[in-house]
Design an enzyme around this catalytic site. Structure first.
Site, mmCIF file in Angstrom:
data_model
loop_
_atom_site.group_PDB
_atom_site.id
_atom_site.type_symbol
_atom_site.label_atom_id
_atom_site.label_comp_id
_atom_site.label_asym_id
_atom_site.label_seq_id
_atom_site.Cartn_x
_atom_site.Cartn_y
_atom_site.Cartn_z
ATOM 1 N N GLU A 198 -10.209 5.746 4.581
ATOM 2 C CA GLU A 198 -10.707 4.614 5.349
ATOM 3 C C GLU A 198 -9.574 3.611 5.489
ATOM 4 O O GLU A 198 -8.616 3.652 4.728
ATOM 5 C CB GLU A 198 -11.861 3.951 4.579
ATOM 6 C CG GLU A 198 -11.427 2.986 3.448
ATOM 7 C CD GLU A 198 -10.700 3.638 2.273
ATOM 8 O OE1 GLU A 198 -10.776 4.888 2.136
ATOM 9 O OE2 GLU A 198 -10.043 2.903 1.499
ATOM 10 N N LYS A 211 0.799 -1.232 0.000
ATOM 11 C CA LYS A 211 0.000 0.000 0.000
ATOM 12 C C LYS A 211 0.829 1.278 0.000
ATOM 13 O O LYS A 211 0.368 2.302 -0.468
ATOM 14 C CB LYS A 211 -0.978 -0.014 1.179
ATOM 15 C CG LYS A 211 -2.082 -1.046 0.974
ATOM 16 C CD LYS A 211 -3.258 -0.791 1.878
ATOM 17 C CE LYS A 211 -4.404 -1.723 1.553
ATOM 18 N NZ LYS A 211 -4.197 -3.078 2.137
ATOM 19 N N SER A 223 1.725 -9.765 -0.780
ATOM 20 C CA SER A 223 1.364 -8.348 -0.667
ATOM 21 C C SER A 223 1.768 -7.712 0.658
ATOM 22 O O SER A 223 1.954 -6.499 0.730
ATOM 23 C CB SER A 223 -0.132 -8.175 -0.891
ATOM 24 O OG SER A 223 -0.875 -9.006 -0.020
HETATM 25 C C1 LIG Z 1 -5.069 -4.145 1.987
HETATM 26 C C2 LIG Z 1 -4.347 -5.367 1.705
HETATM 27 C C3 LIG Z 1 -4.785 -6.255 0.716
HETATM 28 C C4 LIG Z 1 -6.056 -6.084 -0.039
HETATM 29 O O1 LIG Z 1 -6.111 -4.973 -0.857
HETATM 30 P P1 LIG Z 1 -6.017 -5.053 -2.431
HETATM 31 O O2 LIG Z 1 -6.421 -3.692 -2.864
HETATM 32 O O3 LIG Z 1 -6.944 -6.106 -2.899
HETATM 33 O O4 LIG Z 1 -4.617 -5.368 -2.769
HETATM 34 C C5 LIG Z 1 -4.002 -7.369 0.456
HETATM 35 N N1 LIG Z 1 -2.867 -7.609 1.140
HETATM 36 C C6 LIG Z 1 -2.436 -6.785 2.112
HETATM 37 C C7 LIG Z 1 -1.183 -7.126 2.835
HETATM 38 C C8 LIG Z 1 -3.149 -5.643 2.426
HETATM 39 O O5 LIG Z 1 -2.703 -4.835 3.377
#
Ligand SMILES: *Cc1c(COP(=O)(O)O)cnc(C)c1O
Length: 404
Positions: free
Chosen positions: A117, A95, A385
């Site tokens: 948010e 993010k 992610s």
């Molecule tokens: C917020 C988050 C997601 C989900 O958000 P996407 O917009 O679908 O990528 C996935 N993995 C992590 C580690 C997150 O913090």
């Protein structure tokens, strides 16, 4: 230097639509504010100074490029599994990629504050971080259920100087937090900019967030070719709103032999309404929070209750680009349950020494299953992610309950 660029298939038309998904906001005052953001966005992406600043912060602050790691032990199941390590970014998830972009844009527009948010708190932490870095105020709306579950992230945001607004309406999770944050933004349109945390919401957010996240796929494609030769058979990512998935997919859209696979949370089971968040798998077309998409709905069209073991995935809607990619047949969407996700969380921790976010564990769960199906010689590239530090106490409690 690698630079962001969106594939034509995931670029909106002048109405902000991807096929029939997405769209612009009707409300006149809000439309004016979003048009200002869109114009600003189109300007900065062609501005050499902005691009240079972005690239400098990426290298010296975020720690990019994030490496690709060949998970050899996981790969003993069959196909080779490679991880794009977005969990190694500063703040521990993908993010930060779009937060730095959004806060830089807010500054360019002369705003004093960003408002957002947050679900698991990852977007809130990343935005509070980018705000501290670039000297803007930051106001974060968060559901009370999520606040209880993701307490370390609440503390982080406070330390970083963000103002936190607890949201107790409804289930006290992500959807309610979005509504609350938008209402607050409406009351301070001139001085602030709304900073959406995924590829959702009205134009220009789905495009803008996808643009800032596309660095993930551009890097990964080049790294994979250089280190391992050729391209993976499948690129895999979990899907909440869809930003980390789209960030990875984008660079591979024209590679017809590479399957794009998004993994949605099946929660406690796809047969249990209200206890999953498998939007693309079971949702219907409609309009939610300022844009058209598939979303999980009740018979009367109101957004359904959703659940996932991963707070960052429990949203009833999904990014318009993913709806379009699904309809076009270019991407495929699979699911993983809470139980499979917990399993994958422990497998990656114990077999590779990497504690993944519960969100990312959904993509890992699919990869473990798929590696066995495909067998040796095939290759899966998974977007890891985020890291799982925020989830460790929750996971230990859950595992203790299971053995009781
Ligand atoms: C917020 C988050 C997601 C989900 O958000 P996407 O917009 O679908 O990528 C996935 N993995 C992590 C580690 C997150 O913090």
């Amino acid at each position: 230097m690698i630079q962001e660029q969106l594939n034509a298939l995931v670029c909106p038309d002048s109405d902000g639509l991807f096929g029939r998904y997405g769209g612009k906001i009707g409300h006149p005052e809000l439309a004016r504010a979003l048009a200002e953001i869109e114009t600003g966005f189109r300007k900065i992406v062609c501005d050499a100074d902005f691009i240079a600043q972005m690239q400098r912060l990426r290298t010296t602050y975020v720690g990019r490029p994030s490496p690709i790691y060949h998970a050899r032990t996981l790969s003993e199941r069959g196909a080779d599994i490679y991880l794009k390590r977005e969990d190694l970014n500063h703040t521990g998830a993908h993010k930060i990629n779009h937060c730095i972009g959004e806060v830089l844009l807010a500054k360019k527009l002369g705003k004093k504050k960003v408002i957002a948010e947050t679900g698991a708190g990852q977007h809130g932490v990343a935005l509070a971080t980018a705000s501290a870095l670039l000297g803007l105020k930051c106001e974060i709306h968060m559901g009370v259920a999520d606040m209880a579950k993701e307490h370390p992230n609440v503390s982080r945001m406070k330390i970083l100087g963000a103002e936190i607004v607890p949201v107790s309406a409804g289930a006290g999770t992500l959807k309610e937090a979005v509504d609350s944050a938008f209402a607050s933004y409406m009351a301070q349109l001139d001085d602030s900019m709304f900073a959406v945390g995924s590829v959702v919401g009205p134009a220009p957010y789905p495009e803008m967030v996808a643009y800032f996240q596309s660095i993930v796929g551009h890097e990964a494609r080049e790294q994979f070719q250089t280190a391992y030769g050729g391209l993976p058979d499948e690129v895999v990512a979990c899907v909440g709103g869809g930003s980390n998935a789209l960030g990875l997919f984008n660079a591979f859209i024209d590679d017809k032999d590479v399957a794009l696979v998004g993994v949605e949370p099946a929660g406690e089971g796809l047969d249990k309404p209200g206890r999953h968040a498998a939007t693309l798998t079971l949702g219907k077309f409609g309009h939610i929070q300022g844009f058209n998409c598939y979303y999980l709905q009740e018979a009367d069209g109101t957004p359904a209750a959703v659940h996932s073991i991963a707070s960052g995935l429990d949203y009833p809607g999904v990014g318009p680009q993913h709806c379009h990619l699904k309809d076009s047949g270019r991407a495929r969407y699979e699911t993983a349950t809470d139980a499979e996700c917990l399993d994958a969380f422990m497998v990656l921790s114990r077999e590779e020494g990497i504690i993944p976010a519960l969100e990312s564990s959904h993509a890992v769960a699919y990869a473990l299953r798929r590696a066995a199906e495909l067998g040796p010689g095939r290759r899966l590239l998974v977007n890891l992610s985020g890291r799982g530090d925020k989830d460790i106490d929750f996971v230990l409690e859950r595992l203790a309950q299971q053995t009781d």
